[in-house]
Enzyme design. Structure first.
Site, PDB file in Angstrom:
ATOM      1  N   LYS A  54       5.847  11.505 -10.604  1.00 53.41           N
ATOM      2  CA  LYS A  54       6.802  12.613 -10.436  1.00 53.41           C
ATOM      3  C   LYS A  54       7.667  12.748 -11.689  1.00 53.41           C
ATOM      4  CE  LYS A  54       6.492  12.154  -5.464  1.00 53.41           C
ATOM      5  NZ  LYS A  54       7.070  11.982  -4.128  1.00 53.41           N
ATOM      6  N   GLN A  98      12.358   8.776  -2.300  1.00 55.97           N
ATOM      7  CA  GLN A  98      10.997   8.386  -1.923  1.00 55.97           C
ATOM      8  C   GLN A  98      11.004   7.598  -0.615  1.00 55.97           C
ATOM      9  OE1 GLN A  98       8.395   9.531  -3.524  1.00 55.97           O
ATOM     10  NE2 GLN A  98       6.734   8.347  -2.663  1.00 55.97           N
ATOM     11  N   ASP A 121      12.013  18.062  -0.909  1.00 59.79           N
ATOM     12  CA  ASP A 121      10.943  17.571  -0.048  1.00 59.79           C
ATOM     13  C   ASP A 121      10.838  18.402   1.229  1.00 59.79           C
ATOM     14  OD1 ASP A 121       9.403  15.363  -0.922  1.00 59.79           O
ATOM     15  OD2 ASP A 121      11.152  14.041  -0.754  1.00 59.79           O
TER      16      ASP A 121
HETATM   17  N1  L34 Z   1      10.260  11.612  -0.052  1.00 59.92           N
HETATM   18  N2  L34 Z   1       8.347  10.363   0.126  1.00 59.92           N
HETATM   19  C1  L34 Z   1       8.937  11.530  -0.165  1.00 59.92           C
HETATM   20  N3  L34 Z   1       8.245  12.624  -0.573  1.00 59.92           N
HETATM   21  C2  L34 Z   1       6.899  12.564  -0.695  1.00 59.92           C
HETATM   22  O1  L34 Z   1       6.213  13.646  -1.029  1.00 59.92           O
HETATM   23  C3  L34 Z   1       6.250  11.357  -0.441  1.00 59.92           C
HETATM   24  N4  L34 Z   1       4.898  11.162  -0.618  1.00 59.92           N
HETATM   25  C4  L34 Z   1       4.172  10.356   0.349  1.00 59.92           C
HETATM   26  C5  L34 Z   1       4.901   9.015   0.455  1.00 59.92           C
HETATM   27  N5  L34 Z   1       6.345   9.147   0.402  1.00 59.92           N
HETATM   28  C6  L34 Z   1       6.997  10.275   0.014  1.00 59.92           C
HETATM   29  C7  L34 Z   1       4.268  11.118  -1.809  1.00 59.92           C
HETATM   30  O2  L34 Z   1       4.798  11.453  -2.853  1.00 59.92           O
HETATM   31  C8  L34 Z   1       2.818  10.249  -0.291  1.00 59.92           C
HETATM   32  N6  L34 Z   1       3.001  10.672  -1.663  1.00 59.92           N
HETATM   33  C9  L34 Z   1       2.005  10.611  -2.655  1.00 59.92           C
HETATM   34  C10 L34 Z   1       2.196  11.137  -3.925  1.00 59.92           C
HETATM   35  C11 L34 Z   1       1.206  11.072  -4.889  1.00 59.92           C
HETATM   36  C12 L34 Z   1       0.013  10.489  -4.620  1.00 59.92           C
HETATM   37  C13 L34 Z   1      -0.210   9.975  -3.358  1.00 59.92           C
HETATM   38  C14 L34 Z   1       0.785  10.033  -2.393  1.00 59.92           C
HETATM   39  C15 L34 Z   1      -1.013  10.419  -5.709  1.00 59.92           C
HETATM   40  O3  L34 Z   1      -0.754  10.834  -6.797  1.00 59.92           O
HETATM   41  N7  L34 Z   1      -2.190   9.861  -5.422  1.00 59.92           N
HETATM   42  C16 L34 Z   1      -3.249   9.722  -6.397  1.00 59.92           C
HETATM   43  C17 L34 Z   1      -3.575   8.265  -6.595  1.00 59.92           C
HETATM   44  C18 L34 Z   1      -2.471   7.540  -7.249  1.00 59.92           C
HETATM   45  C19 L34 Z   1      -2.675   6.031  -7.181  1.00 59.92           C
HETATM   46  O4  L34 Z   1      -3.306   5.506  -8.100  1.00 59.92           O
HETATM   47  O5  L34 Z   1      -2.207   5.401  -6.226  1.00 59.92           O
HETATM   48  C20 L34 Z   1      -4.478  10.464  -5.888  1.00 59.92           C
HETATM   49  O6  L34 Z   1      -5.261  10.911  -6.714  1.00 59.92           O
HETATM   50  O7  L34 Z   1      -4.609  10.556  -4.671  1.00 59.92           O
END
Ligand code: L34
Length: 295
Positions: A54, A98, A121
């Site tokens: 982010k 988060q 959010d």
């Molecule tokens: N307040 N908390 C708040 N807002 C959110 O929108 C989130 N979320 C969820 C968990 N807690 C939160 C996220 O940001 C889940 N989440 C999130 C964000 C990004 C990714 C996965 C979950 C992401 O970028 N995933 C990558 C893999 C990254 C890795 O290596 O772990 C993908 O390609 O899926």
């Protein structure tokens, strides 16, 4: 049938290009720089990755950002003081706390403390309510990302049987609400399944569009879906580590088997995750525009 792979990475990249333009324009025409504060309490490795993304993406797009990394034993009072400070800071248009928070902190109390105008959010009860009545200021990031994946992949939601597995406040409930709206990119018939659903398979087999946020690796197997389904896999499970110490990820869907039956499917990683990050950027820009009377 072998499925179209819906690349969240690619669609997110396109949207970020659009946002970059918009940010440059805001700067030039209105001398407005969107500002985001990210707050992470504790050292959960997955949360660190997400918040890091982010921050990095903000930087790349020209969003001003401040990062607050607080120790796991931070008191609720201390966190509330920080939120109050950020609520009052005119450079900061969006605040991201988060989740999950450590157990000793009351999550609801924290979400209530955010200024709803800075709640990028969309988790504050005011914003949850506004979404429910079809008047949202901010759509929650993951659900909004899912909707954009569908729309930008040309998948029709109107009249579709959408089945959601999972009823969390961050994914299941808001995506149900979004796709239920009497609006373009919505107008679906929505079913929400959860841990007390009698027969999950009965529902998932009926789905034209199946959205899975169950938090359980490979919970959805090929026998649970119909031929030609569109599958959105929200799960990000860390199931091990490579020799070099890199996390091995898998979704909530048995991708290799289900892709043989699906019309389209999102991968993990590279599906919904990058969209979540990108929609946060979009909401931060919106927050800045709302604050400046430009939206
Ligand atoms: N307040 N908390 C708040 N807002 C959110 O929108 C989130 N979320 C969820 C968990 N807690 C939160 C996220 O940001 C889940 N989440 C999130 C964000 C990004 C990714 C996965 C979950 C992401 O970028 N995933 C990558 C893999 C990254 C890795 O290596 O772990 C993908 O390609 O899926």
């Amino acid at each position: 049938m072998t499925a179209q792979i819906i690349s969240g990475r690619e669609i997110a990249r396109q949207i970020r290009e659009e946002l970059k333009q918009e940010i440059a324009e805001l700067k030039e025409k209105h001398n407005l720089i969107p500002g985001l504060a990210t707050v992470l309490v504790g050292e959960d490795p997955a949360s660190q990755v997400y918040v890091g993304q982010k921050e990095k993406t903000s930087h790349n797009l020209g969003i001003y950002s401040e990062r607050y990394d607080l120790p796991a034993d931070t008191s609720e009072e201390k966190l509330l003081v920080l939120i109050d400070k950020l609520n009052k800071d005119p450079k900061i248009h969006g605040i991201l706390v988060q989740l999950p928070l450590p157990k000793h902190i009351n999550e609801t109390r924290i979400l209530y403390a955010l200024d709803p105008k800075k709640d990028v959010d969309g988790f504050h009860p005011v914003n949850v309510g506004k979404l429910m009545i079809g008047e949202p200021d901010y759509l929650p990031c993951t659900p909004h990302g899912i909707q954009q994946l569908l729309v930008r992949s040309g998948i029709k939601t109107e009249g579709a049987e959408v089945v959601i597995v999972g009823r969390s406040n961050i994914v299941g409930k808001p995506i149900a609400n979004i796709l239920l709206q009497k609006k373009e990119g919505a107008n679906a018939t929505v079913t929400v399944c959860h841990t007390r659903t009698k027969d999950i398979s009965f529902h998932t087999k009926r789905a034209d569009i199946l959205i899975v946020a169950a938090g359980k690796p490979k919970a959805i197997t090929a026998d649970m879906v119909k031929e030609g389904v569109v599958v959105i896999d929200v799960g990000v499970n860390r199931i091990g580590k490579t020799e070099s110490g890199k996390a091995i990820l898998c979704g909530d869907v048995d991708f290799d088997a289900v892709k043989e039956k699906a019309k389209a499917i999102t991968p993990v990683p590279g599906g919904v995750g990058p969209m979540t990050i990108t929609m946060l950027m979009l909401n931060t820009i919106r927050a800045a525009k709302l604050a400046a009377g430009l939206a």
